[in-house]
Write a protein that holds these residues in place. Structure first.
Motif, PDB file in Angstrom:
ATOM      1  N   ALA A   1       0.823  -1.203   0.000  1.00 24.18           N
ATOM      2  CA  ALA A   1       0.000   0.000   0.000  1.00 24.18           C
ATOM      3  C   ALA A   1       0.862   1.259   0.000  1.00 24.18           C
ATOM      4  O   ALA A   1       0.545   2.251  -0.677  1.00 24.18           O
ATOM      5  CB  ALA A   1      -0.925   0.004   1.215  1.00 24.18           C
ATOM      6  N   ALA A   2       1.969   1.242   0.749  1.00 21.98           N
ATOM      7  CA  ALA A   2       2.869   2.394   0.794  1.00 21.98           C
ATOM      8  C   ALA A   2       3.508   2.644  -0.568  1.00 21.98           C
ATOM      9  O   ALA A   2       3.605   3.791  -1.027  1.00 21.98           O
ATOM     10  CB  ALA A   2       3.946   2.171   1.852  1.00 21.98           C
ATOM     11  N   ALA A   3       3.948   1.574  -1.229  1.00 19.96           N
ATOM     12  CA  ALA A   3       4.558   1.717  -2.553  1.00 19.96           C
ATOM     13  C   ALA A   3       3.562   2.282  -3.556  1.00 19.96           C
ATOM     14  O   ALA A   3       3.896   3.184  -4.341  1.00 19.96           O
ATOM     15  CB  ALA A   3       5.085   0.360  -3.027  1.00 19.96           C
ATOM     16  N   GLU A   4       2.347   1.772  -3.528  1.00 24.21           N
ATOM     17  CA  GLU A   4       1.325   2.247  -4.467  1.00 24.21           C
ATOM     18  C   GLU A   4       0.947   3.699  -4.195  1.00 24.21           C
ATOM     19  O   GLU A   4       0.777   4.495  -5.137  1.00 24.21           O
ATOM     20  CB  GLU A   4       0.101   1.340  -4.386  1.00 24.21           C
ATOM     21  N   ALA A   5       0.838   4.063  -2.915  1.00 24.64           N
ATOM     22  CA  ALA A   5       0.474   5.438  -2.570  1.00 24.64           C
ATOM     23  C   ALA A   5       1.564   6.417  -2.986  1.00 24.64           C
ATOM     24  O   ALA A   5       1.271   7.509  -3.502  1.00 24.64           O
ATOM     25  CB  ALA A   5       0.208   5.548  -1.070  1.00 24.64           C
TER      26      ALA A   5
ATOM     27  N   SER B   1      10.295  15.598   0.910  1.00 24.34           N
ATOM     28  CA  SER B   1      10.675  15.893   2.284  1.00 24.34           C
ATOM     29  C   SER B   1       9.897  15.001   3.246  1.00 24.34           C
ATOM     30  O   SER B   1       8.915  14.345   2.859  1.00 24.34           O
ATOM     31  CB  SER B   1      10.386  17.358   2.608  1.00 24.34           C
ATOM     32  N   LEU B   2      10.311  15.013   4.516  1.00 25.42           N
ATOM     33  CA  LEU B   2       9.581  14.245   5.522  1.00 25.42           C
ATOM     34  C   LEU B   2       8.144  14.738   5.658  1.00 25.42           C
ATOM     35  O   LEU B   2       7.222  13.946   5.843  1.00 25.42           O
ATOM     36  CB  LEU B   2      10.285  14.336   6.879  1.00 25.42           C
ATOM     37  N   ASP B   3       7.945  16.049   5.546  1.00 27.45           N
ATOM     38  CA  ASP B   3       6.586  16.592   5.625  1.00 27.45           C
ATOM     39  C   ASP B   3       5.725  16.079   4.477  1.00 27.45           C
ATOM     40  O   ASP B   3       4.549  15.738   4.667  1.00 27.45           O
ATOM     41  CB  ASP B   3       6.614  18.122   5.599  1.00 27.45           C
ATOM     42  N   GLU B   4       6.310  16.016   3.282  1.00 26.44           N
ATOM     43  CA  GLU B   4       5.562  15.512   2.126  1.00 26.44           C
ATOM     44  C   GLU B   4       5.280  14.019   2.264  1.00 26.44           C
ATOM     45  O   GLU B   4       4.179  13.548   1.932  1.00 26.44           O
ATOM     46  CB  GLU B   4       6.339  15.803   0.839  1.00 26.44           C
TER      47      GLU B   4
ATOM     48  N   ILE C   1       1.443  11.439   2.887  1.00 23.57           N
ATOM     49  CA  ILE C   1       1.107  10.117   2.344  1.00 23.57           C
ATOM     50  C   ILE C   1       0.938   9.128   3.491  1.00 23.57           C
ATOM     51  O   ILE C   1       0.007   8.320   3.515  1.00 23.57           O
ATOM     52  CB  ILE C   1       2.202   9.628   1.376  1.00 23.57           C
ATOM     53  N   ALA C   2       1.848   9.206   4.469  1.00 23.27           N
ATOM     54  CA  ALA C   2       1.878   8.236   5.567  1.00 23.27           C
ATOM     55  C   ALA C   2       0.599   8.239   6.391  1.00 23.27           C
ATOM     56  O   ALA C   2       0.115   7.176   6.798  1.00 23.27           O
ATOM     57  CB  ALA C   2       3.082   8.525   6.467  1.00 23.27           C
ATOM     58  N   ILE C   3       0.014   9.408   6.636  1.00 23.36           N
ATOM     59  CA  ILE C   3      -1.169   9.477   7.491  1.00 23.36           C
ATOM     60  C   ILE C   3      -2.348   8.762   6.858  1.00 23.36           C
ATOM     61  O   ILE C   3      -3.249   8.281   7.550  1.00 23.36           O
ATOM     62  CB  ILE C   3      -1.530  10.950   7.822  1.00 23.36           C
TER      63      ILE C   3
END
Length: 277
Positions: free
Chosen positions: A61-65, A113-116, A120-122
């Motif tokens: 899911a992370a890769a696809e997002a 960046s980490l913010d960007e 996605i992470a949330i």
């Protein structure tokens, strides 16, 4: 994992508000990315069999997002070596998703960046943004507000799990049914990450009691860890069923591990060092 976890309220949409200290160990699951003309996913490791099919895995899911955000095809071969137990309250799946975002950000030369990446992470899970930092963090809200807080102490850690998966919804259901009161927010100037004494005096895990109600084995693990020599603090992590003991060093944790594995051969244990900053 969480050195403390306070449930401070609940939003109208049902999400619980929290305050927590997230920390990381030096070892755990392992993510590998390799060139490919399509998206593929492989599982290995002692807990690979406990995971669902690849299409439901947070790594995929992370890769696809990330690929969708970048406007590229998710062409990569992903491999997850699953060394941590599943549904164990130590954020293994969230950390795997975060590690995938970080690895592919470099692999695909995206330069986000980490913010960007956090945006996605949330969408992948409340704990995933915090896991991007891989440093001690004070986490608030539903997991979206994070602040780096280098630990003022060093510690070895012994993790213990009785081999029981514990559903987070089941623990929150027990929390609600027990009529558990919400915790107040930490006062100004209260910094439980400054010392182990401050941590022990000012914090707890709000879900420990309801977790024991849902899974009595948690109480057994906590009692066993408290019986070990050299232990400075014992708590449950997250919503359980994994619990931990803090000791003065990695060497002390390794010695405790030897005793633990002899005493409880059916449980899972891991000795490690807490990353301080």
């Amino acid at each position: 994992m969480n050195l403390f976890l306070h449930i401070t309220g609940r939003r109208d949409d049902g999400y619980h508000l929290l305050e927590s200290l997230f920390v990381f160990t030096e070892s755990g699951d392992r993510i590998t990315v390799s060139p490919s003309d399509r998206l593929s996913f492989a599982l290995s490791g002692p807990f690979a069999g406990a995971l669902a099919g690849g299409e439901n895995n947070l790594v995929v899911a992370a890769a696809e997002a990330l690929a969708t955000t970048a406007g590229i095809a998710p062409n990569v071969a992903l491999s997850l070596e699953k060394n941590l137990p599943v549904a164990a309250g130590i954020g293994g799946g969230s950390a795997d998703a975060a590690a995938t975002l970080l690895a592919l950000n470099d692999f695909w030369n995206l330069g986000l960046s980490l913010d960007e990446l956090s945006e996605i992470a949330i969408r992948l899970g409340a704990d995933v943004p915090a896991c991007l930092y891989q440093k001690p963090l004070f986490v608030q809200g539903v997991g979206e507000r994070v602040r780096e807080v280098p630990l003022g102490f060093e510690a070895g850690i012994l993790l213990a799990n009785p081999g029981v998966e514990l559903s987070t919804p089941a623990v929150f259901k027990a929390f609600k049914e027990a009529g558990s009161a919400f915790d107040g927010t930490l006062g100004q100037g209260v910094s439980p990450w400054d010392s182990l004494e401050m941590l022990g005096l000012n914090t707890r895990n709000s879900l420990e009691v309801p977790a024991v109600a849902a899974c009595p084995e948690v109480a057994e693990v906590l009692a066993f860890l408290r019986s070990l020599e050299g232990v400075q603090m014992v708590r449950m992590s997250g919503s359980g069923a994994t619990c931990f003991a803090l000791l003065e060093s990695l060497e002390a944790a390794a010695e405790a591990l030897k005793t633990a594995e002899k005493s409880q051969p059916g449980w899972w244990f891991m000795a490690d060092r807490v990353v301080t900053g």
